[in-house]
Design an enzyme around this catalytic site. Structure first.
Site, PDB file in Angstrom:
ATOM      1  N   GLU A   1     -27.787  -0.842 -18.300  1.00  0.00           N
ATOM      2  CA  GLU A   1     -27.726  -1.493 -19.614  1.00  0.00           C
ATOM      3  C   GLU A   1     -28.581  -2.754 -19.636  1.00  0.00           C
ATOM      4  O   GLU A   1     -29.276  -3.026 -20.631  1.00  0.00           O
ATOM      5  CB  GLU A   1     -26.282  -1.831 -19.982  1.00  0.00           C
ATOM      6  CG  GLU A   1     -26.159  -2.423 -21.375  1.00  0.00           C
ATOM      7  CD  GLU A   1     -24.746  -2.678 -21.835  1.00  0.00           C
ATOM      8  OE1 GLU A   1     -24.518  -2.891 -23.046  1.00  0.00           O
ATOM      9  OE2 GLU A   1     -23.830  -2.663 -20.968  1.00  0.00           O
TER      10      GLU A   1
ATOM     11  N   PHE B   1     -18.715   8.476 -21.186  1.00  0.00           N
ATOM     12  CA  PHE B   1     -18.897   9.674 -20.367  1.00  0.00           C
ATOM     13  C   PHE B   1     -19.384  10.822 -21.244  1.00  0.00           C
ATOM     14  O   PHE B   1     -18.977  10.950 -22.407  1.00  0.00           O
ATOM     15  CB  PHE B   1     -17.568  10.080 -19.721  1.00  0.00           C
ATOM     16  CG  PHE B   1     -17.180   9.261 -18.518  1.00  0.00           C
ATOM     17  CD1 PHE B   1     -17.986   8.257 -18.023  1.00  0.00           C
ATOM     18  CD2 PHE B   1     -15.972   9.517 -17.866  1.00  0.00           C
ATOM     19  CE1 PHE B   1     -17.612   7.518 -16.912  1.00  0.00           C
ATOM     20  CE2 PHE B   1     -15.597   8.784 -16.749  1.00  0.00           C
ATOM     21  CZ  PHE B   1     -16.416   7.781 -16.267  1.00  0.00           C
TER      22      PHE B   1
ATOM     23  N   HIS C   1     -11.270  -2.807 -19.945  1.00  0.00           N
ATOM     24  CA  HIS C   1     -11.946  -1.721 -20.654  1.00  0.00           C
ATOM     25  C   HIS C   1     -10.921  -0.926 -21.457  1.00  0.00           C
ATOM     26  O   HIS C   1     -10.075  -0.227 -20.884  1.00  0.00           O
ATOM     27  CB  HIS C   1     -12.654  -0.823 -19.650  1.00  0.00           C
ATOM     28  CG  HIS C   1     -13.613   0.151 -20.254  1.00  0.00           C
ATOM     29  ND1 HIS C   1     -13.680   0.407 -21.611  1.00  0.00           N
ATOM     30  CD2 HIS C   1     -14.560   0.943 -19.684  1.00  0.00           C
ATOM     31  CE1 HIS C   1     -14.609   1.305 -21.848  1.00  0.00           C
ATOM     32  NE2 HIS C   1     -15.163   1.647 -20.687  1.00  0.00           N
TER      33      HIS C   1
ATOM     34  N   LYS D   1     -15.390  -7.497 -21.864  1.00  0.00           N
ATOM     35  CA  LYS D   1     -14.511  -6.772 -20.937  1.00  0.00           C
ATOM     36  C   LYS D   1     -14.086  -7.644 -19.766  1.00  0.00           C
ATOM     37  O   LYS D   1     -13.126  -7.324 -19.070  1.00  0.00           O
ATOM     38  CB  LYS D   1     -15.196  -5.503 -20.446  1.00  0.00           C
ATOM     39  CG  LYS D   1     -15.330  -4.409 -21.506  1.00  0.00           C
ATOM     40  CD  LYS D   1     -15.936  -3.145 -20.918  1.00  0.00           C
ATOM     41  CE  LYS D   1     -15.993  -2.019 -21.951  1.00  0.00           C
ATOM     42  NZ  LYS D   1     -17.012  -2.238 -22.993  1.00  0.00           N
TER      43      LYS D   1
ATOM     44  N   HIS E   1     -21.921  -3.305 -23.575  1.00  0.00           N
ATOM     45  CA  HIS E   1     -20.862  -2.403 -23.099  1.00  0.00           C
ATOM     46  C   HIS E   1     -20.285  -2.975 -21.809  1.00  0.00           C
ATOM     47  O   HIS E   1     -19.070  -2.981 -21.636  1.00  0.00           O
ATOM     48  CB  HIS E   1     -21.433  -1.005 -22.886  1.00  0.00           C
ATOM     49  CG  HIS E   1     -20.419   0.036 -22.585  1.00  0.00           C
ATOM     50  ND1 HIS E   1     -19.328   0.274 -23.397  1.00  0.00           N
ATOM     51  CD2 HIS E   1     -20.302   0.907 -21.543  1.00  0.00           C
ATOM     52  CE1 HIS E   1     -18.596   1.254 -22.884  1.00  0.00           C
ATOM     53  NE2 HIS E   1     -19.159   1.649 -21.761  1.00  0.00           N
TER      54      HIS E   1
ATOM     55  N   CYS F   1     -15.721   6.565 -24.170  1.00  0.00           N
ATOM     56  CA  CYS F   1     -15.646   5.120 -24.364  1.00  0.00           C
ATOM     57  C   CYS F   1     -16.501   4.623 -25.524  1.00  0.00           C
ATOM     58  O   CYS F   1     -16.514   3.424 -25.817  1.00  0.00           O
ATOM     59  CB  CYS F   1     -16.031   4.397 -23.073  1.00  0.00           C
ATOM     60  SG  CYS F   1     -14.950   4.824 -21.706  1.00  0.00           S
TER      61      CYS F   1
END
Length: 408
Positions: free
Chosen positions: A314, A396, A337, A332, A303, A163
């Site tokens: 975060e 990831f 996403h 988002k 993010h 991502c």
């Protein structure tokens, strides 16, 4: 020989669930209305049957023949790249082709093609599989097809850091400019993975929202009731060039890419480090690279996936590294996403926040999680000057990328 100088963001292009161009996407994101659709036809019968999908987009730049030859993720990228080049006032007639690069981020590649052809293989046998399957599904086709369409003969590649792929592509494009290998780089990210197999895998991993009864409220970054992210698709393209190169042709950039920071957490295949070790390292690196102090940052496009672990970690990192409280949003909430395209789309939105002196709201954020002490933009857009902004992207595998932009 390495080249010094600032890097200009000369053009933007977008194809997202919010619209098929930059203006439409920006308008919808600033309005704060979710783009998530209930009961997506392609996901009927799935435990998670909703996502955010791209509607009609200008496929004329793709070409009728190519609509059958190219996977959807490549089509999105071609449309976004053409818009970005028009925005940058560039065409193939204007450049030295060997000095034009293409760097695209993509996490999944042509999964829709793979699933469709695998189904044919199982039903009808090996002779039924399309000879075009491989060039349609491989992630590198996004960069290859753009180079082919534009006649760009410089370095070309697709990078994959889950991502964070779109942000990694932008950072890599910057390196090609600073090293002197390119004068112009078309960069960005793309993804089209709203498919049954992919959705099933993410759902079984426990990362998707299960809010099937209220899908428009499912993506709710930093909210106490968040339960996972919402799958989305789309693409964003940025045209980068050295600022002196843009000035020489009389073009004023939208913003400057001031710096980039990257770090690997080396912690877990899918979970963030509980103290945000890699994210913190990437944030600090971006600030150093951009020669910015923490207090110089007015806005962070987080993010903000709407997953329990990511948002908590975060928020901790942003608060520690940027204690003065810049405006924070996660787009988002509106877009879902976009996986490998997310970093590019959010980078483009950070550029627009600087240019428009506007920070979009975080959609569906009703009740911030206790302990998340951030200056979150909610309900409506915040209108104030943005001198510098950060765009966070985490993937990831422990990939963390932070991009720093400032006013041109």
């Amino acid at each position: 020989m390495p080249v010094t100088g600032q890097i200009a963001v000369s053009g933007l292009g977008m194809v997202t669930p919010a619209g098929s161009c930059v203006d439409a996407t920006w308008r919808r994101v600033c309005e704060g209305g979710s783009t998530v659709a209930a009961s997506h036809p392609g996901l009927a019968g799935m435990p998670v049957d909703f996502c955010a999908s791209v509607g009609e987009f200008d496929s004329s730049v793709v070409g009728r023949r190519n609509l059958y030859r190219l996977d959807r993720f490549v089509q999105f990228m071609l449309a976004a790249a053409h818009e970005a080049l028009a925005d940058a006032a560039l065409s193939a007639a204007d450049w030295d082709a060997p000095r034009v690069g293409v760097v695209i981020g993509c996490g999944m590649g042509g999964v829709a093609t793979w699933e469709r052809q695998h189904g044919r293989f199982l039903r009808q046998g090996p002779e039924s599989v399309s000879p075009l399957m491989i060039p349609m599904m491989t992630p590198n086709s996004a960069a290859g097809e753009i180079a082919l369409a534009l006649g760009a003969r410089g370095p070309g590649m697709v990078v994959s850091t889950a991502c964070a792929s779109g942000a990694t592509a932008i950072a890599t494009a910057r390196d090609l400019l600073v090293s002197g290998q390119c004068d112009i780089v078309v960069t960005g990210g793309t993804e089209a993975a709203n498919t049954p197999l992919t959705v099933a895998a993410f759902a079984n991993l426990g990362t998707l929202s299960q809010r099937c009864e209220d899908p428009t409220a499912a993506s709710r970054p930093f909210d106490a009731e968040r339960d996972g992210f919402v799958m989305a698709e789309g693409a964003a393209a940025l045209v980068l060039e050295r600022a002196d190169h843009a000035a020489a042709r009389g073009h004023r950039p939208r913003a400057l890419l001031a710096g980039c920071g990257s770090a690997s957490e080396a912690h877990h295949p899918t979970a963030p480090h509980p103290e945000g070790r890699g994210a913190s390292q990437a944030l600090h690196a971006a600030l150093r690279h951009a020669d910015l102090a923490a207090v110089d940052i007015d806005h962070v496009n987080a993010h903000g996936t709407s997953t329990v672990l990511n948002d908590q970690v975060e928020a901790l990192v942003i608060r520690q590294v940027l204690p003065h409280g810049p405006l924070v949003t996660s787009t988002k909430g509106v877009l879902g996403h976009l996986l490998g395209a997310a970093g590019a789309v959010e980078a483009a939105l950070a550029v627009l926040a600087i240019q428009q002196a506007t920070v979009p709201p975080t959609a569906n954020l009703q009740d911030p999680t206790p302990g998340i002490d951030l200056n979150l933009v909610t309900k409506s857009a915040a209108h104030q000057p943005v001198r510098a902004a950060l765009s966070n992207s985490f993937g990831f595998g422990g990939h963390n990328v932070v991009l720093a932009f400032c006013a041109a």
